[in-house]
Design an enzyme around this catalytic site. Structure first.
Site, PDB file in Angstrom:
ATOM      1  N   THR A 187       0.879  -1.169   0.000  1.00  0.00           N
ATOM      2  CA  THR A 187       0.000   0.000   0.000  1.00  0.00           C
ATOM      3  C   THR A 187       0.913   1.214   0.000  1.00  0.00           C
ATOM      4  O   THR A 187       2.055   1.105   0.431  1.00  0.00           O
ATOM      5  CB  THR A 187      -0.879   0.022   1.282  1.00  0.00           C
ATOM      6  OG1 THR A 187      -1.691  -1.149   1.338  1.00  0.00           O
ATOM      7  CG2 THR A 187      -1.790   1.237   1.332  1.00  0.00           C
ATOM      8  N   GLY A 239      -1.065  -2.713   5.836  1.00  0.00           N
ATOM      9  CA  GLY A 239      -1.028  -3.993   6.523  1.00  0.00           C
ATOM     10  C   GLY A 239      -2.186  -4.883   6.133  1.00  0.00           C
ATOM     11  O   GLY A 239      -2.858  -4.648   5.123  1.00  0.00           O
TER      12      GLY A 239
END
Length: 320
Positions: A187, A239
């Site tokens: 990300t 995450g």
């Protein structure tokens, strides 16, 4: 004497107002030096530094934190190195579905898009949702239609194809237990403080390799993947999204500061190293508070990250 005193006070106010900070992440996971070539490592450092420099230029010239966040993330979305935009991972059906969000700490306004397939820069679509619609989150075809109406760049879905991400999908399909942690945690995100004292944060992702059934993670969820509040901090997360949603990770950090009187570092460590780790989640955050303090906290082996502060040089990091 009185003139000298006023001069000192005035200079102090000007100095305080001219503080800016920008902190970036490019994903967290099992990132080990032994698995990284020197060339690839250099590519990550260079791209992180390039993105930070773009955001810093905006902040240095008195620009807004939301402008810096969007511009910085666009550089990372356009790079195949990161799981966002051009480098987005593939779903089980062989498509790229991207999510993004952005939040303005000055008024708590926020915007997000999820499961979009043809918007070149999802972070820009998220900002349009924030500023040009009454909504916070738009998904799928509706988000794509809105982005097109807003004049954003629409591309053929083939634009997002990269050979390395395609091979990762095939590898996982062959043996679903053999999941690369970087594919789970890739990300990009930014948190920024401008010289006017306003905070902002944004996050963009391609999600998890081999995801199914329209799965959406934490990145477009305000309070989970992204949060900004001028009274506390700006945070972007990376995450295993399901855990970040369940813990409302980015909002929890802000709440611990506001009501628990914790520092940014203390709040981030409590959420990541205690709450997230205890639940079984992995990942990390980058953040900046209203006073310009930075926290980059993660419970994985590495996290692509970097930062810059007014008057200081750009720094980038990869490993723990």
């Amino acid at each position: 004497m009185r003139y000298l005193l006023w001069t000192i006070l005035f200079c102090g106010v000007v100095f305080a107002q001219e503080k800016y900070v920008l902190v970036v992440h490019g994903g967290a996971g099992t990132i080990l030096k032994k698995n990284m070539t020197a060339e690839k490592e250099q590519q990550y450092h260079q791209k992180l530094a390039e993105a930070i420099a773009v955001g810093e230029a905006i902040l240095k010239n008195g620009g807004k934190s939301v402008d810096a966040v969007e511009a910085t993330i666009k550089i990372l979305e356009d790079s195949p190195l990161f799981n966002a935009g051009k480098g987005a991972v593939f779903t089980n059906s062989g498509t790229n579905e991207m999510d993004a969000s952005i939040m303005d700490g000055s008024d708590l306004n926020a915007g997000a898009v999820a499961s979009v397939k043809n918007i070149k820069n999802p972070i820009s679509a998220a900002r349009k949702v924030m500023e040009r619609s009454p909504h916070v989150l738009l998904t799928g075809e509706g988000a794509q239609q809105f982005a097109q109406e807003m004049g954003l760049e629409i591309v053929d879905p083939k634009y997002f194809y990269t050979e390395s991400r395609w091979k990762s999908l095939q590898k996982i399909k062959k043996n679903e237990k053999n999941v690369n942690e970087n594919d789970k945690h890739g990300t990009v995100g930014v948190a920024a403080l401008d010289i006017h004292g306003n905070l902002a944060a944004g996050t963009s992702t391609g999600g998890m390799t081999n995801k199914r059934y329209g799965r959406v993670g934490d990145s477009p969820i305000i309070g989970a993947g992204t949060y900004a509040n001028n009274n506390t901090c700006a945070v972007s997360a990376t995450g295993h999204g399901e855990y970040f949603i369940r813990l409302a990770v980015t909002h929890s950090i802000s709440i611990l500061m506001e009501y628990g009187n914790l520092s940014l570092q203390q709040a981030a460590e409590k959420v990541i190293h205690q709450k997230l780790t205890k639940l079984g989640g992995t990942g990390g955050i980058v953040s900046v508070d209203k006073d310009g303090n930075i926290a980059m906290v993660f419970n994985t082996e590495g996290m692509y990250r970097g930062h810059v502060k007014s008057g200081e040089k750009i720094q980038t990091f990869i490993y723990k």
